[in-house]
Design an enzyme around this catalytic site. Structure first.
Site, PDB file in Angstrom:
ATOM      1  N   ASN A   8       0.879  -1.171   0.000  1.00 14.68           N
ATOM      2  CA  ASN A   8       0.000   0.000   0.000  1.00 14.68           C
ATOM      3  C   ASN A   8       0.912   1.215   0.000  1.00 14.68           C
ATOM      4  O   ASN A   8       1.478   1.567   1.021  1.00 14.68           O
ATOM      5  CB  ASN A   8      -0.902  -0.021   1.246  1.00 14.68           C
ATOM      6  N   TRP A   9       1.019   1.807  -1.169  1.00 10.27           N
ATOM      7  CA  TRP A   9       1.953   2.941  -1.299  1.00 10.27           C
ATOM      8  C   TRP A   9       1.404   4.234  -0.702  1.00 10.27           C
ATOM      9  O   TRP A   9       2.101   5.228  -0.637  1.00 10.27           O
ATOM     10  CB  TRP A   9       2.305   3.151  -2.779  1.00 10.27           C
ATOM     11  N   LYS A  10       0.125   4.226  -0.350  1.00 11.05           N
ATOM     12  CA  LYS A  10      -0.507   5.438   0.199  1.00 11.05           C
ATOM     13  C   LYS A  10      -0.261   6.612  -0.746  1.00 11.05           C
ATOM     14  O   LYS A  10      -0.228   6.418  -1.959  1.00 11.05           O
ATOM     15  CB  LYS A  10      -0.016   5.681   1.637  1.00 11.05           C
ATOM     16  N   HIS A  96      -9.531   1.449   4.689  1.00  7.69           N
ATOM     17  CA  HIS A  96      -8.268   1.607   5.400  1.00  7.69           C
ATOM     18  C   HIS A  96      -8.473   2.555   6.586  1.00  7.69           C
ATOM     19  O   HIS A  96      -9.249   3.504   6.503  1.00  7.69           O
ATOM     20  CB  HIS A  96      -7.190   2.156   4.454  1.00  7.69           C
ATOM     21  N   GLU A  98      -6.806   4.918   7.655  1.00 10.33           N
ATOM     22  CA  GLU A  98      -6.565   6.342   7.358  1.00 10.33           C
ATOM     23  C   GLU A  98      -7.795   6.952   6.689  1.00 10.33           C
ATOM     24  O   GLU A  98      -8.080   8.139   6.873  1.00 10.33           O
ATOM     25  CB  GLU A  98      -5.289   6.478   6.507  1.00 10.33           C
ATOM     26  N   GLU A 168      -5.427  -4.451  10.665  1.00  2.93           N
ATOM     27  CA  GLU A 168      -4.369  -3.462  10.870  1.00  2.93           C
ATOM     28  C   GLU A 168      -4.657  -2.677  12.146  1.00  2.93           C
ATOM     29  O   GLU A 168      -5.472  -1.744  12.128  1.00  2.93           O
ATOM     30  CB  GLU A 168      -4.309  -2.496   9.684  1.00  2.93           C
ATOM     31  N   GLY A 174       2.661   2.635  10.844  1.00  4.76           N
ATOM     32  CA  GLY A 174       3.635   3.708  10.675  1.00  4.76           C
ATOM     33  C   GLY A 174       4.310   4.139  11.962  1.00  4.76           C
ATOM     34  O   GLY A 174       4.980   5.163  12.012  1.00  4.76           O
ATOM     35  N   SER A 214       3.445  -1.747  10.484  1.00  3.38           N
ATOM     36  CA  SER A 214       4.893  -1.811  10.712  1.00  3.38           C
ATOM     37  C   SER A 214       5.490  -3.190  10.408  1.00  3.38           C
ATOM     38  O   SER A 214       6.397  -3.644  11.115  1.00  3.38           O
ATOM     39  CB  SER A 214       5.242  -1.370  12.147  1.00  3.38           C
ATOM     40  N   GLY A 235       2.910  -0.986   4.303  1.00  2.93           N
ATOM     41  CA  GLY A 235       3.030   0.433   3.982  1.00  2.93           C
ATOM     42  C   GLY A 235       4.474   0.825   3.750  1.00  2.93           C
ATOM     43  O   GLY A 235       5.051   0.574   2.687  1.00  2.93           O
ATOM     44  N   GLY A 236       5.090   1.415   4.757  1.00  3.51           N
ATOM     45  CA  GLY A 236       6.447   1.970   4.633  1.00  3.51           C
ATOM     46  C   GLY A 236       7.464   1.033   3.995  1.00  3.51           C
ATOM     47  O   GLY A 236       8.253   1.452   3.132  1.00  3.51           O
TER      48      GLY A 236
HETATM   49  P1  13P Z   1       3.046   0.623   7.731  1.00  2.00           P
HETATM   50  O1  13P Z   1       3.537  -0.693   7.174  1.00  2.00           O
HETATM   51  O2  13P Z   1       3.793   1.805   7.205  1.00  2.00           O
HETATM   52  O3  13P Z   1       2.898   0.597   9.213  1.00  2.00           O
HETATM   53  O4  13P Z   1       1.548   0.801   7.140  1.00  2.00           O
HETATM   54  C1  13P Z   1       0.667  -0.241   7.252  1.00  2.00           C
HETATM   55  C2  13P Z   1      -0.532   0.076   6.454  1.00  2.00           C
HETATM   56  O5  13P Z   1      -1.288   0.984   6.791  1.00  2.00           O
HETATM   57  C3  13P Z   1      -0.777  -0.691   5.242  1.00  2.00           C
HETATM   58  O6  13P Z   1      -2.045  -0.476   4.735  1.00  2.00           O
END
Ligand code: 13P
Length: 252
Positions: A8-10, A96, A98, A168, A174, A214, A235-236
């Site tokens: 997930n590149w956000k 998600h 967010e 999640e 993050g 994470s 994510g990251g």
């Molecule tokens: P991180 O891996 O950066 O914690 O993000 C997780 C995430 O929100 C994937 O959708």
């Protein structure tokens, strides 16, 4: 079940960056594609670049990070599942945290988005997870069950072949704080048992439940070794080709 790792590149990655990533990533995971399913949820403006760079490579799914519940209409700023299907997407992330936290998504809107995603022939990656305050208050199970039932409202047993769940915990996204494999596995077991109540054993056994929050190349193996953890939503660690490739290889 083959493990599944979705990036997930956000709100990251310009088209040129996406292209560089894909070329490098393909070189790193080539030999492993048959052991695992991999997907990349790019921002809308980079989906075409990812598609072109992947060159129709099997085993790497093309995805987006949200969609509206109508096919078209007066919804300024939104994008429909129909449009994403037309672009060649295979899956869409819905609900998600967010989106829930910053853009007012509710279980009701998440289930409508999931339904429309599936109706358009795409797979829906439905995200659920408790906040830090809810975790500290000891109401994780209650929150997760409520989100699970609400976000899958209207999804029939037949449709579930196009559903993936992602647990999640918001406090782990993050932040560098990963849920321990034991904590994650206990919530995944809860989700699996509720899926049995909702849809029966056969559906529940085949529905992938990914963990997100994470995840890194060095903690993914421990998570994926646990029962009911079928891969990761990353994510990251998915923003660099080498770290996402390492994560996929270590977690498979
Ligand atoms: P991180 O891996 O950066 O914690 O993000 C997780 C995430 O929100 C994937 O959708």
């Amino acid at each position: 079940m083959k493990p599944i790792f979705l990036a997930n590149w956000k709100m990251n990655m310009l088209p040129a960056e996406a292209e560089t990533f894909c070329k490098s990533f393909l070189g790193l995971v080539q030999a492993d594609a048959s052991y695992t399913d991999i997907g990349i949820a790019a921002p809308y403006t980079s989906i075409a670049a990812v598609k072109a760079a992947l060159g129709g490579k099997k085993g790497i799914w093309l995805g987006a990070q949200n969609c509206h519940w109508a096919d078209n209409g007066a919804f300024t700023g939104e994008i429909s599942a129909k449009m994403l299907k037309d672009m060649g997407c295979d899956f869409v992330i819905v609900g998600h945290s967010e989106r829930r936290q910053y853009f007012g998504e509710t279980n009701d809107t998440v289930s409508k988005r999931a339904l429309k995603t599936i109706e358009n022939g795409l797979r829906a990656v439905v995200c659920i997870g408790e906040t830090e305050a809810q975790y500290k208050a000891g109401i994780t199970n209650q929150v997760v069950l409520e989100q699970l039932k609400g976000s899958l409202a209207g999804i029939s047993a037949d449709m579930t072949k196009d559903v993936l769940l992602a647990y999640e915990p918001v406090w782990a996204i993050g932040t560098g704080l990963t849920a321990t494999p034991e904590i994650a596995a206990s919530v995944h077991a809860l989700i699996r048992s509720e899926l049995i109540n909702m849809y029966g054993n056969v559906v529940a056994d085949h529905l992938p439940i990914l963990y997100g929050g994470s995840t890194k190349p060095d903690n993914i193996a421990g998570l994926c070794a646990m029962p009911n953890i079928n891969g990761g939503l990353v994510g990251g660690a998915s923003l660099q080709a080498d770290s996402f490739a390492k994560l996929v290889i270590n977690g498979r």
